[in-house]
Design an enzyme around this catalytic site. Structure first.
Site, short mmCIF file in Angstrom:
data_model
loop_
_atom_site.label_atom_id
_atom_site.label_comp_id
_atom_site.label_asym_id
_atom_site.label_seq_id
_atom_site.Cartn_x
_atom_site.Cartn_y
_atom_site.Cartn_z
N ARG A 1 67.45 42.21 42.62
CA ARG A 1 67.25 41.43 43.69
C ARG A 1 68.96 40.63 44.66
O ARG A 1 69.06 41.00 45.82
CB ARG A 1 66.63 40.87 44.32
CG ARG A 1 64.96 41.42 43.47
CD ARG A 1 64.45 40.57 43.48
NE ARG A 1 63.63 39.05 43.93
CZ ARG A 1 63.02 37.86 43.58
NH1 ARG A 1 63.00 38.05 42.16
NH2 ARG A 1 62.90 36.79 44.13
N ARG B 1 60.77 30.29 37.86
CA ARG B 1 59.78 29.95 38.65
C ARG B 1 58.18 30.14 38.53
O ARG B 1 58.15 31.07 37.92
CB ARG B 1 59.85 30.31 40.05
CG ARG B 1 58.95 30.68 41.06
CD ARG B 1 59.59 30.94 42.64
NE ARG B 1 60.16 32.17 42.21
CZ ARG B 1 60.86 33.16 43.54
NH1 ARG B 1 60.91 32.83 44.40
NH2 ARG B 1 60.80 34.08 43.76
#
Ligand code: AP5
Length: 215
Positions: free
Chosen positions: A171, A127
């Site tokens: 995460r 990303r």
């Protein structure tokens, strides 16, 4: 339409929230974006959130709850909103119920984007985003027309510090432990709509529209 876009880091919540805004004009309320803005502006909230975000852990409930409370009272949310990245704990979900009840509102639907973990890791490590207007790209799946710069404003794209692979994996663990239990919370209320989050951006958007009864 008061909507929650739910799913693990990298599921496509932000990307699809931007598409929903384009078509239905429902504002995207992203706690991650608000926190990143605070980090960039070096506010007291940003200073507290920065090391937590960079470790892949969750910012304390009380902080994010007050952010959302303030945001949902703004005029653009009057006719609906798309929550992206909130709630992430049962305490946040309960606080959301209470704040909406005080506004005479309730969540209409929770769209849960389902994506396998290895796809999530690939999406997040690839990303890139525009620090100026927040547009999100992917080096191979959703590349800008000119490599490395935003299509709209020409600003050089950056990688989020929490998109380094070790933090991405942390995460995912935080999600499984603290956030995934919310699926049962919303399933019990009959609000949870699982959506296959794999495939192209257009395919996922079509499934979201179908889940909302809008296709
Ligand atoms: P936040 O910013 O909310 O991050 P996240 O939930 O980890 O979600 P992401 O933004 O990483 O993923 P996304 O699902 O939006 O995917 P995207 O559309 O960008 O939170 C960051 C941190 O802030 C947290 O770790 C925490 O510390 C703190 N925080 C935030 N909210 C909090 C809360 N409520 N409580 C406590 N702490 C909180 O897509 C990812 C990539 O994949 C992009 O490159 C995109 O182009 C690509 N992509 C998307 N869809 C597809 C597709 N269909 N095919 C191929 N590529 C795709």
């Amino acid at each position: 339409m008061d909507l929650i876009l739910f799913g693990p880091p990298g599921a496509g919540k932000g990307t699809q929230a931007q598409r929903l805004y384009k078509v239905y004009r429902t504002p995207q309320v992203s706690t991650g974006d608000i926190l990143r803005q605070a980090v960039m502006e070096v506010t007291p909230l940003g200073l507290e959130a920065k090391p937590i975000m960079e470790s892949g852990a969750l910012v304390p409930d009380a902080l994010v709850i007050s952010i959302v409370e303030e945001r949902l009272r703004q005029p653009d949310c009057r006719d609906g909103f798309v929550l992206d990245g909130f709630p992430r704990t049962v305490a946040q979900a309960q606080a959301l119920d209470a704040m909406l009840a005080s506004l005479g509102r309730h969540i209409d639907s929770v769209l849960s984007l389902e994506v396998p973990v290895e796809v999530l890791v690939e999406r997040l490590t690839g990303r890139r985003s525009c620090p100026k207007d927040g547009r999100v790209y992917h080096v191979t799946q959703a590349p800008p027309a000119k490599p490395g710069v935003c299509d709209v404003c020409g600003t050089p794209l950056v990688q989020r510090p929490d998109d380094a692979e070790a933090v991405v994996r942390a995460r995912q663990l935080t999600y499984r432990r603290d956030t995934e239990p919310l699926k049962a919370f919303y399933a019990q209320r009959g609000l949870l709509r699982p959506v296959d989050g794999t495939g192209t951006l257009d395919e996922v958007f079509q499934r979201i529209q179908a889940a909302l009864g809008k296709s």
